[in-house]
Design a protein around this motif. Structure first.
Motif, short mmCIF file in Angstrom:
data_model
loop_
_atom_site.label_atom_id
_atom_site.label_comp_id
_atom_site.label_asym_id
_atom_site.label_seq_id
_atom_site.Cartn_x
_atom_site.Cartn_y
_atom_site.Cartn_z
N GLU A 214 -9.46 24.90 -1.38
CA GLU A 214 -10.34 23.73 -1.35
C GLU A 214 -10.86 23.46 -2.76
N GLY A 215 -10.90 22.20 -3.15
CA GLY A 215 -11.43 21.82 -4.46
C GLY A 215 -10.45 21.93 -5.61
N ALA A 216 -9.18 22.23 -5.32
CA ALA A 216 -8.17 22.29 -6.39
C ALA A 216 -7.93 20.88 -6.92
N GLU A 217 -7.71 20.78 -8.23
CA GLU A 217 -7.52 19.48 -8.87
C GLU A 217 -6.03 19.22 -9.09
N VAL A 218 -5.61 17.99 -8.77
CA VAL A 218 -4.23 17.56 -8.95
C VAL A 218 -4.24 16.22 -9.66
N ALA A 219 -3.36 16.06 -10.63
CA ALA A 219 -3.20 14.78 -11.32
C ALA A 219 -1.91 14.12 -10.83
N VAL A 220 -1.98 12.82 -10.59
CA VAL A 220 -0.81 12.05 -10.19
C VAL A 220 -0.69 10.87 -11.16
N LEU A 221 0.46 10.78 -11.80
CA LEU A 221 0.75 9.73 -12.76
C LEU A 221 1.88 8.88 -12.19
N THR B 257 -8.49 18.69 -3.59
CA THR B 257 -8.15 19.06 -2.21
C THR B 257 -9.41 19.13 -1.35
N ASN B 258 -9.23 18.78 -0.09
CA ASN B 258 -10.33 18.83 0.88
C ASN B 258 -10.41 20.22 1.52
N ALA B 259 -11.17 20.35 2.58
CA ALA B 259 -11.35 21.64 3.27
C ALA B 259 -10.06 22.16 3.89
N LYS B 260 -9.06 21.30 4.04
CA LYS B 260 -7.76 21.72 4.58
C LYS B 260 -6.73 21.93 3.47
N GLY B 261 -7.17 21.86 2.21
CA GLY B 261 -6.27 22.08 1.08
C GLY B 261 -5.37 20.90 0.78
N ILE B 262 -5.72 19.72 1.29
CA ILE B 262 -4.88 18.53 1.13
C ILE B 262 -5.52 17.56 0.14
N TYR B 263 -4.71 17.05 -0.78
CA TYR B 263 -5.16 15.99 -1.69
C TYR B 263 -4.42 14.71 -1.32
N THR B 264 -5.06 13.58 -1.56
CA THR B 264 -4.47 12.28 -1.23
C THR B 264 -4.79 11.28 -2.32
N VAL B 265 -3.79 10.48 -2.67
CA VAL B 265 -3.94 9.36 -3.59
C VAL B 265 -3.37 8.15 -2.87
N ALA B 266 -4.13 7.06 -2.81
CA ALA B 266 -3.65 5.84 -2.15
C ALA B 266 -4.08 4.63 -2.96
N THR C 192 0.84 -1.19 0.00
CA THR C 192 0.00 0.00 0.00
C THR C 192 0.88 1.24 0.00
N GLY C 193 0.57 2.16 -0.91
CA GLY C 193 1.29 3.43 -0.98
C GLY C 193 0.33 4.60 -0.91
N GLU C 194 0.85 5.76 -0.50
CA GLU C 194 0.03 6.97 -0.40
C GLU C 194 0.87 8.19 -0.78
N ILE C 195 0.25 9.09 -1.52
CA ILE C 195 0.86 10.35 -1.91
C ILE C 195 -0.09 11.46 -1.49
N HIS C 196 0.44 12.49 -0.84
CA HIS C 196 -0.41 13.62 -0.49
C HIS C 196 0.38 14.93 -0.55
N GLY C 197 -0.35 16.01 -0.63
CA GLY C 197 0.25 17.33 -0.67
C GLY C 197 -0.81 18.39 -0.46
N ARG C 198 -0.40 19.65 -0.55
CA ARG C 198 -1.32 20.77 -0.33
C ARG C 198 -1.32 21.69 -1.54
N VAL C 199 -2.38 22.45 -1.67
CA VAL C 199 -2.48 23.49 -2.69
C VAL C 199 -2.89 24.76 -1.96
N ILE C 200 -2.09 25.82 -2.16
CA ILE C 200 -2.35 27.07 -1.44
C ILE C 200 -2.42 28.25 -2.40
N CYS C 201 -3.00 29.34 -1.91
CA CYS C 201 -3.06 30.59 -2.65
C CYS C 201 -2.09 31.57 -2.00
N ASP C 202 -1.07 31.98 -2.75
CA ASP C 202 -0.09 32.97 -2.30
C ASP C 202 -0.66 34.34 -2.67
#
Length: 143
Positions: free
Chosen positions: A49-56, A71-80, A24-34
């Motif tokens: 929140e709601g930003a789209e990220v592609a993981v290949l 991204t969720n309400a905390k700006g975090i996306y997860t792929v597992a 089992t593997g997991e990748i996660h990160g955040r998306v923010i507005c500067d």
């Protein structure tokens, strides 16, 4: 005779499946507005929140897997993913697709994508550096 063959087939299936080691593997990160476009995270900046990220990801067996995350309400996306050890991820590329935010729509420098080797054992995760979006125009309180 048919019952015996059925039982024997079921037994062989159970033996075969039990010898495959899962990974089992997991990748996660955040998306923010500067908000001030100053390349530093400050109190004026916020998550997206709601930003789209592609993981290949390319697996050890050479298969290419494409994931889509938001991204969720905390700006975090997860792929597992859980898969056989022999098919585990070898290398991955994460890249932002869209922010879906009214004001923060321009991708910041250095946020076009991150390529990385995935050599973590089962159950561990990889954190990708944050992807940064900026507003089309910087607010006057930032200048």
């Amino acid at each position: 005779m048919e019952t015996r063959n059925l039982v024997m087939g079921l037994f062989l299936l159970i033996v075969f499946v039990s010898t495959v080691k899962a990974w089992t593997g997991e990748i996660h990160g955040r998306v923010i507005c500067d908000v001030c476009a100053d390349s530093s995270v400050g109190p004026e900046d916020h998550i997206l929140e709601g930003a789209e990220v592609a993981v290949l990801c390319i697996t050890k067996s050479g298969e290419v897997l494409n994931y889509q995350a938001f991204t969720n309400a905390k700006g975090i996306y997860t792929v597992a993913e859980t898969m056989p050890e022999s098919d585990r991820w070898d290398a991955c590329l994460a890249r932002p697709i869209s922010s879906f935010h009214d004001h923060c729509t321009h991708l910041g420098e250095g946020s076009t994508g991150v390529k990385f080797a995935y050599n973590h054992p089962s159950g561990y995760s990889h954190t990708v550096r944050p992807f940064v979006y900026r507003p089309a125009s910087v607010p006057t309180y930032c200048i």
